[in-house]
Motif scaffolding. Structure first.
Motif, PDB file in Angstrom:
ATOM      1  N   GLU A  23     -18.037  12.049 -14.912  1.00 44.25           N
ATOM      2  CA  GLU A  23     -19.016  10.698 -14.387  1.00 44.25           C
ATOM      3  C   GLU A  23     -19.262   9.704 -15.060  1.00 44.25           C
ATOM      4  O   GLU A  23     -19.341   8.544 -14.896  1.00 44.25           O
ATOM      5  CB  GLU A  23     -20.315  11.397 -13.986  1.00 44.25           C
ATOM      6  N   LEU A  24     -19.548  10.159 -16.554  1.00 34.18           N
ATOM      7  CA  LEU A  24     -19.654   9.029 -17.649  1.00 34.18           C
ATOM      8  C   LEU A  24     -18.533   8.429 -18.515  1.00 34.18           C
ATOM      9  O   LEU A  24     -18.425   7.749 -19.180  1.00 34.18           O
ATOM     10  CB  LEU A  24     -20.679   9.702 -18.582  1.00 34.18           C
ATOM     11  N   PHE A  25     -17.233   9.078 -18.027  1.00 36.35           N
ATOM     12  CA  PHE A  25     -15.889   8.427 -18.556  1.00 36.35           C
ATOM     13  C   PHE A  25     -15.857   8.863 -19.971  1.00 36.35           C
ATOM     14  O   PHE A  25     -15.607   8.252 -21.109  1.00 36.35           O
ATOM     15  CB  PHE A  25     -15.608   7.134 -18.208  1.00 36.35           C
ATOM     16  N   ILE A  26     -16.518  10.050 -20.472  1.00 33.76           N
ATOM     17  CA  ILE A  26     -16.451  10.609 -21.653  1.00 33.76           C
ATOM     18  C   ILE A  26     -15.870  11.930 -21.929  1.00 33.76           C
ATOM     19  O   ILE A  26     -15.527  12.683 -20.789  1.00 33.76           O
ATOM     20  CB  ILE A  26     -17.834  10.453 -22.495  1.00 33.76           C
ATOM     21  N   SER A  27     -15.518  12.524 -22.922  1.00 32.42           N
ATOM     22  CA  SER A  27     -14.965  13.636 -23.250  1.00 32.42           C
ATOM     23  C   SER A  27     -15.959  15.044 -22.908  1.00 32.42           C
ATOM     24  O   SER A  27     -17.257  14.623 -23.419  1.00 32.42           O
ATOM     25  CB  SER A  27     -14.140  13.874 -24.366  1.00 32.42           C
ATOM     26  N   GLU A  28     -15.531  16.049 -22.851  1.00 33.80           N
ATOM     27  CA  GLU A  28     -16.703  17.199 -22.822  1.00 33.80           C
ATOM     28  C   GLU A  28     -17.273  17.311 -24.288  1.00 33.80           C
ATOM     29  O   GLU A  28     -18.322  17.767 -24.404  1.00 33.80           O
ATOM     30  CB  GLU A  28     -15.793  18.498 -22.421  1.00 33.80           C
ATOM     31  N   ALA A  29     -16.473  17.040 -25.277  1.00 37.62           N
ATOM     32  CA  ALA A  29     -16.872  17.080 -26.641  1.00 37.62           C
ATOM     33  C   ALA A  29     -18.022  16.294 -26.886  1.00 37.62           C
ATOM     34  O   ALA A  29     -18.978  16.690 -27.450  1.00 37.62           O
ATOM     35  CB  ALA A  29     -15.719  17.237 -27.512  1.00 37.62           C
ATOM     36  N   THR A  30     -17.749  14.934 -26.448  1.00 38.81           N
ATOM     37  CA  THR A  30     -18.969  14.203 -26.589  1.00 38.81           C
ATOM     38  C   THR A  30     -20.107  14.562 -25.719  1.00 38.81           C
ATOM     39  O   THR A  30     -21.286  14.275 -26.156  1.00 38.81           O
ATOM     40  CB  THR A  30     -18.499  12.680 -26.162  1.00 38.81           C
ATOM     41  N   VAL A  31     -20.084  15.034 -24.648  1.00 36.87           N
ATOM     42  CA  VAL A  31     -21.054  15.572 -23.767  1.00 36.87           C
ATOM     43  C   VAL A  31     -21.864  16.643 -24.607  1.00 36.87           C
ATOM     44  O   VAL A  31     -23.247  16.661 -24.958  1.00 36.87           O
ATOM     45  CB  VAL A  31     -20.813  16.198 -22.485  1.00 36.87           C
ATOM     46  N   LYS A  32     -21.286  17.541 -25.164  1.00 39.35           N
ATOM     47  CA  LYS A  32     -21.880  18.832 -26.173  1.00 39.35           C
ATOM     48  C   LYS A  32     -22.546  18.192 -27.322  1.00 39.35           C
ATOM     49  O   LYS A  32     -23.592  18.528 -27.748  1.00 39.35           O
ATOM     50  CB  LYS A  32     -20.797  19.524 -26.637  1.00 39.35           C
ATOM     51  N   THR A  33     -21.767  17.022 -28.087  1.00 42.16           N
ATOM     52  CA  THR A  33     -22.592  16.147 -29.067  1.00 42.16           C
ATOM     53  C   THR A  33     -23.979  15.614 -28.668  1.00 42.16           C
ATOM     54  O   THR A  33     -24.979  15.940 -29.284  1.00 42.16           O
ATOM     55  CB  THR A  33     -21.802  15.051 -29.615  1.00 42.16           C
ATOM     56  N   HIS A  34     -23.900  15.060 -27.479  1.00 43.73           N
ATOM     57  CA  HIS A  34     -25.087  14.448 -26.726  1.00 43.73           C
ATOM     58  C   HIS A  34     -26.269  15.393 -26.566  1.00 43.73           C
ATOM     59  O   HIS A  34     -27.385  15.371 -26.874  1.00 43.73           O
ATOM     60  CB  HIS A  34     -24.954  13.689 -25.642  1.00 43.73           C
ATOM     61  N   LEU A  35     -25.649  16.641 -25.812  1.00 43.75           N
ATOM     62  CA  LEU A  35     -26.600  17.672 -25.911  1.00 43.75           C
ATOM     63  C   LEU A  35     -27.352  18.415 -27.134  1.00 43.75           C
ATOM     64  O   LEU A  35     -28.602  18.441 -27.183  1.00 43.75           O
ATOM     65  CB  LEU A  35     -26.044  18.892 -24.953  1.00 43.75           C
TER      66      LEU A  35
END
Length: 216
Positions: free
Chosen positions: A178-190
């Protein structure tokens, strides 16, 4: 291949990054027909953009944001991490805070919308090449308003966007899509969210965010 303008100054070299071939063709044609610019190459996504920027060292990268196969914010972040000297001018149709703030935080020199007049685009590229910040009037106005608003939390705009999706029960993979980013980036944000809210998991993060009125 042009090697300079009539007054002897070197052409500004460009890398055009957009997932739509028609847009890339249009931009290339515009700059090819105007003295003082040289388009070195085109890229269809962020990963290709980083590779070409590292190889060709353009003065300015015209970067779209939402692209399958690698988004613009991730590409800007990687260009900065590698210490490449090129300036990034975001050229996109998206003007929401969740798009503008992460791009600027990642290191974009400027942010322009695709409906900008041709001469404004040329001026923005020249300014970006000189390292000057360029923002479309609508973006600049909203950023000023945002800075003036009191903020009771330390979460970035992108982190709040991730947290809102987490609150809806969205998986990391779905958030990335949805945010056009990688899963790794999502985990970093979390990881950053957990640290800032002093929690250890998604459920606690959502509960704390509601307590702090960070989520509607």
């Amino acid at each position: 291949m042009p090697d300079g303008t009539a007054d002897g100054t070197a052409d500004i070299t460009l890398l055009i990054v957009d997932d739509h071939p028609v847009v890339r063709d249009g931009l290339r044609g515009m700059f090819a027909a105007t003295s003082g610019f040289e388009v070195l190459a085109e890229a269809a996504d962020g990963r290709e953009a980083v590779a070409l920027a590292a190889e060709l060292r353009p003065d300015v990268v015209l970067m779209d944001l939402r692209m399958p196969g690698g988004g613009g914010v991730e590409a800007i972040t990687e260009l900065a991490r590698r210490g490449l000297p090129c300036k990034v001018l975001v050229l996109t149709t998206y003007d929401t805070d969740t798009d503008t703030i992460p791009a600027i935080e990642a290191g974009a020199t400027g942010y322009l919308l695709k409906d900008a007049p041709r001469d404004d685009l040329f001026d923005a590229v020249r300014a970006a090449a000189e390292g000057r910040t360029v923002l479309s009037p609508a973006i600049a106005s909203r950023l000023v308003s945002r800075v003036r608003e009191p903020r009771g939390d330390s979460l970035s705009t992108r982190e709040l966007e991730v947290l809102r999706l987490v609150a809806r029960g969205t998986s990391n993979r779905e958030i990335a899509t949805e945010l056009f980013i990688s899963e790794a980036t999502v985990k970093t944000h979390l990881t950053h969210i957990y640290a800032k809210l002093d929690v250890k998991d998604r459920a606690a993060a959502v509960a704390t965010a509601y307590e702090k009125h960070l989520l509607p």
